[in-house]
Scaffold this active site. Sequence first.
Site, PDB file in Angstrom:
ATOM      1  CG  ASP A 158      -2.091   0.920   1.090  1.00 59.44           C
ATOM      2  OD1 ASP A 158      -2.329   1.431  -0.024  1.00 59.44           O
ATOM      3  OD2 ASP A 158      -2.785   1.151   2.103  1.00 59.44           O
ATOM      4  CG  ASN A 170      -8.016  -2.085  -5.068  1.00 61.00           C
ATOM      5  OD1 ASN A 170      -7.119  -2.893  -4.818  1.00 61.00           O
ATOM      6  ND2 ASN A 170      -8.244  -1.043  -4.265  1.00 61.00           N
TER       7      ASN A 170
END
Length: 238
Positions: free
Chosen positions: A15, A63
């Site tokens: 991330d 996502n």
Amino acid sequence: MNSTHIPAHIAIIMDGNGRWAKQRGLKRTEGHKAGTETARAVVTHCRKLGVKHLTLYTFSKENWSRPKDEVKTLFELLTSFLTKEEKSLKEQGIRLKVLGELDDMPLTVRQVLKHTMRKTKDCTAMTLNLALNYSGREDILRAARALATKGLSPEAITEEAFANELWTAGQPDPDLIIRTSGELRLSNYLLFQSAYSELYFTDVYWPNFTSEELDKAITELNTRQRRFGKTSDQLAGQ
Ligand code: IPE
Ligand code: IPE
Ligand code: MG
């Protein structure tokens, strides 16, 4: 990393690509590009250390709700990564696996993934799992559906039977889950499998995550006592 115990399974939540790019006045997609280079280096480093299973959170089911252009770039980066790395993966003895529903992915991506999985299927040094289009809850639901379809009696639905229907079937649970970028959550990652995983969080953005950072996480893991519900005295007496 002499005399350090190397975990059998490391899972990473890669991330911070977007924030890394923003910090530099670049587009988010540049962050993803840089993140791909980090992934390549981390795969090789884990293979060298002797990690047997490495799972990378590459694209979550959630996502898909990102801007279309960003999703497109992410899949383009993935296909070019696999095309470029196929030979090297094979040479390093790395078997590619996908955790997630392949059928929901764009055709070209699906083709490249299937091709690379086929080419590396007999590799035994390390398994590289790409969690793609992945959702931990979906993983659990799918397993429940599979067991129901098989018509198992309630007593036959054991932890083992359940685990055998997950995307990670046949692989050990992660010993260590690493999340970069300072976020302190699992974001729907390996929910069943993470029951006793050690969690490691670092503020480093994924594109800046080096092999040394990975070593740091492993060193930290080595200082922890995994008790699995027992007392430290019990473990000391073992
Ligand atoms: C991780 O970086 C890559 C994916 C989730 C695909 P992000 O894109 O989430 O980066 P931040 O969190 O916006 O910085
Ligand atoms: C998790 O990161 C998914 C991947 C790293 C592929 P996100 O950036 O999507 O997670 P949230 O939305 O901040 O929880
Ligand atoms: Mg993020």
